[in-house]
Structure formats: C-alpha cells, structure tokens
Write a protein that holds these residues in place. Sequence first.
Motif, PDB file in Angstrom:
ATOM      1  N   LEU A 122      23.114  11.550  76.400  1.00 30.21           N
ATOM      2  CA  LEU A 122      23.972  12.419  76.064  1.00 30.21           C
ATOM      3  C   LEU A 122      25.406  12.040  75.924  1.00 30.21           C
ATOM      4  O   LEU A 122      26.041  12.086  75.045  1.00 30.21           O
ATOM      5  N   LEU A 176      27.383  19.653  81.127  1.00 28.65           N
ATOM      6  CA  LEU A 176      26.779  18.727  80.248  1.00 28.65           C
ATOM      7  C   LEU A 176      25.444  17.815  80.773  1.00 28.65           C
ATOM      8  O   LEU A 176      24.583  17.718  80.337  1.00 28.65           O
ATOM      9  N   ASP A 177      25.876  17.226  81.984  1.00 34.45           N
ATOM     10  CA  ASP A 177      24.813  16.307  82.497  1.00 34.45           C
ATOM     11  C   ASP A 177      23.585  17.085  83.059  1.00 34.45           C
ATOM     12  O   ASP A 177      22.531  16.740  82.940  1.00 34.45           O
ATOM     13  N   TYR A 204      19.013  19.337  75.471  1.00 35.67           N
ATOM     14  CA  TYR A 204      18.826  18.663  74.269  1.00 35.67           C
ATOM     15  C   TYR A 204      17.806  17.681  74.301  1.00 35.67           C
ATOM     16  O   TYR A 204      17.010  17.279  73.236  1.00 35.67           O
ATOM     17  N   LEU A 249      22.983  20.868  79.921  1.00 30.84           N
ATOM     18  CA  LEU A 249      22.890  20.587  78.301  1.00 30.84           C
ATOM     19  C   LEU A 249      22.098  19.357  77.921  1.00 30.84           C
ATOM     20  O   LEU A 249      21.212  19.340  76.915  1.00 30.84           O
ATOM     21  N   ALA A 250      22.197  18.325  78.638  1.00 34.80           N
ATOM     22  CA  ALA A 250      21.409  16.873  78.403  1.00 34.80           C
ATOM     23  C   ALA A 250      20.048  17.216  78.511  1.00 34.80           C
ATOM     24  O   ALA A 250      19.344  16.778  77.533  1.00 34.80           O
ATOM     25  N   PRO A 251      19.652  17.778  79.604  1.00 32.45           N
ATOM     26  CA  PRO A 251      18.045  17.977  79.759  1.00 32.45           C
ATOM     27  C   PRO A 251      17.616  18.841  78.625  1.00 32.45           C
ATOM     28  O   PRO A 251      16.350  18.603  78.056  1.00 32.45           O
ATOM     29  N   ASP A 267      15.071  14.457  82.747  1.00 30.72           N
ATOM     30  CA  ASP A 267      16.128  15.368  83.020  1.00 30.72           C
ATOM     31  C   ASP A 267      17.102  15.141  83.682  1.00 30.72           C
ATOM     32  O   ASP A 267      18.183  15.315  83.379  1.00 30.72           O
ATOM     33  N   ALA A 292      18.483  11.890  80.385  1.00 25.42           N
ATOM     34  CA  ALA A 292      19.138  12.782  79.667  1.00 25.42           C
ATOM     35  C   ALA A 292      20.634  12.694  79.730  1.00 25.42           C
ATOM     36  O   ALA A 292      21.165  12.805  78.667  1.00 25.42           O
ATOM     37  N   PRO A 293      21.324  12.814  80.756  1.00 24.79           N
ATOM     38  CA  PRO A 293      22.890  12.780  80.811  1.00 24.79           C
ATOM     39  C   PRO A 293      23.226  11.462  80.424  1.00 24.79           C
ATOM     40  O   PRO A 293      24.339  11.301  79.738  1.00 24.79           O
TER      41      PRO A 293
END
Lengths: 211, 211
Positions: free
Chosen positions: A184, B175-176, B183, B179-181, A176, A180-181
């Motif tokens: 992305l 986003l970091d 997604y 949204l990123a985790p 997470d 993930a970042p």
Amino acid sequence: MQGRGANRRTGGRSARVRAAVHQAVTELLSEEGVEGVTVAEVAARSGVHPTSLYRRWGTVEALVLDVAVSRVSAQSPIPDTGSLRNDLFSYASQAAADVGRPDGLAFLRAVLTAADSANSTAADNASHATTASGAATDSADPRLPFLAARGAQLQTMLDRAAERGEPPLDYTDVLDGILAPIYLRLLFGIGGVDDAYLTRLVDHLLTVPVC
Amino acid sequence: MQGRGANRRTGGRSARVRAAVHQAVTELLSEEGVEGVTVAEVAARSGVHPTSLYRRWGTVEALVLDVAVSRVSAQSPIPDTGSLRNDLFSYASQAAADVGRPDGLAFLRAVLTAADSANSTAADNASHATTASGAATDSADPRLPFLAARGAQLQTMLDRAAERGEPPLDYTDVLDGILAPIYLRLLFGIGGVDDAYLTRLVDHLLTVPVC
C-alpha cells in the motif's frame, strides 16, 4: 533417434520462446505499463507468432502472471535463516526491494489488474474474449495459481518455524501484517519503507498471538 | 448585477458540468475499467467539450481522483462514535463496503494506477502528455491531494480519541494495520473480509503500543 533429437530441439526451442516472450513482456511493462502489454506487441517484440502465444498462455493476463511468478521466484527465494523473526524481516526486505525496482510497481499493478480484466472480459464482453479456449476465463481468478504457489512457499517457511517451537503463523497473517502495508505504501507513494519500518511490522506481527 | 447573475449561472452550470462528468467517469469505470476512461469517452458521454475537461481537471488521472474523493467522502464519512475502537471498526467496515461495491474495485485500481500513468507519461513520453498545462505532471504525484484530504480527516478522528485519553495513533498506523490488509485481500480476491476479520485487525492495531 529422430524422436529424441526432435524432443531435444523442442525443449530448447520451448525454453527460448519462453525467454524471448518473458523478456518482451518485461520490457513492455516497464516502458508502457499494463496497457502496453498486448498480444500483438508481445508477438512483434519477441518474434513469436500470436497463435503460439494464445496456445501456450491463453490470455495476456496469464502471460503477465507467469512472468511475475518467475521473476519473484528467481529474485526473491523464500528465506530460511533458522529464526522466524529473521525470516520475516528478510521476506519483508525482499518484497520491498521487488516493488522498489524500476519495473516493480508496474508488475504489481499488472497482477492487481489481471483478475479485473479477466472478469470484466468474461462478464461484459464475451465476444471480445482474448482466450483461445473459453474455459479459462469462465470465472476462475487467473491469479490463483500465482497466489497458491507463492503462499505455499511462504507457509513452508512458517511451518519450519512452528516445528522449531516458534509461534505458529498462517501465511495470510504475513500478507495482512507485512506484505499489505508495504504494497500500500509503495503503490500510494507514501514512502517511509525503510529497515526501521520493516522491523516494526515484523515485531508487531510477532508480538500479538494470532487467533 | 449582470456580474452577480453571470456568477450564479456559472456556479449552477459548473455544478451541473461536474455532476455530468462525474457520472460519466463512474459509468465508464464500472463498465470498462480504467482503460475505458479517456477524455474522448468522458466528453462524449457527459456532453462536456474535451477542452473544458482539460481546463478544469488537467489530466484524466486528476479527474478520476476527484471522482474517487467525492465518492468516498459522500459514502463514507469519518466515524465519530465516542470510542476509538468503535470508530476504527466503523472505518474498517466502510472501507470494506466501499471496495465491495460493484465498481469499488475499479475505483481502487484507478487510484492505484493514477500516479504510475502520470509518472510514465512525464518520464518516457513527454510529447504525448495529456495535460493542458505541463506543470501538473512535472513530478508531483497526482494522488497527494486525495491522500492528504482523507488522511487529515482520519487524523482528526484519531486526535479526538487521544484527547479523550485513548492511545494516540497516527493515520499511517491505520493505513498499515487496517486499510492495507483489507485492500490487499479484496484486490487479490483472497476473501475472508468479514466482521470477525475486521475486529481482529482493530484489536491487533490497538493491542500493541505504537512507537
């Protein structure tokens, strides 16, 4: 004696087949993206018969994942620096470097697409299933072995830190907060993934106690 | 007068063409995934001539992104609850719901794949370029307008909070951290994306001061 010789030859041949197939998949992915990796193309480029590919890997997705696992394990061993913060920073740097390689994004996209293909094949298009035996596609996400193997490696790193008295983390916290970042930003082409950014992600993960 | 009538007809026809094309793309994506969305298939299903598709959208990637933007904007308006924490939770819930819809993952994968296709087309395969005019594929990431539009909407939400005296955030922090985790977990099929999880992501983002 004949048996030993045959086994040795089989082992050597098996390793050579695997190397040739992995090479073909890597080339096709970087040249043409996910869509370019078909059994026919891999067979043509590696010199391995399609039947052998189906027998050994079952699906194109499983084959791509096998290559992806080997690649990550070889290029990015799990860090063991003696400090959780340094381990996490090293892990983050490796992940960014992995995806930053010329074919890195193609591999990541292939992994992200694999389950979708398998599921839509199973659900919508059973008659066109690309497996030799139907069992593998029934409903299991073909990426689970990939994720489980890598997650277990990562958890070992985190458990070592917890045993040293550092904050206990679950590997999903690292997915997470770090993986993930990075993924992305690289997938969306947002950029800004430098050492300062990675340090900030690690600090953020370590600042807040995980529930 | 004739001009006004022609304009009005063009406007109505243009809107109908757009609706038919968007419908065709949505259906093809959910039925067959990214690979199923080709100019030929979209043309056949929407009744719009391929030449018109190329003239209006340039590439299949740009078309898919146009549909994705419309979809997200229509289904998930940026929240304005009066509280940053509630705005962020609402935004996170919408994002999880968007991807959780039957064709949500297919859309997300299409967006993640769009730049790659455009880049590899431009770099390796210029003679097979799918654009009517080559200008658009030169090097620009076709997703930049998508990201810029959505990022600007999100930043407006964050700026409203900062004006109320709440912690200032940049949309890339969202986003970091959110949204990123979401997604990654949905793309990898990891699961665990429930309200408690989303609350934890929001709390974590708001706990640490952003540098």
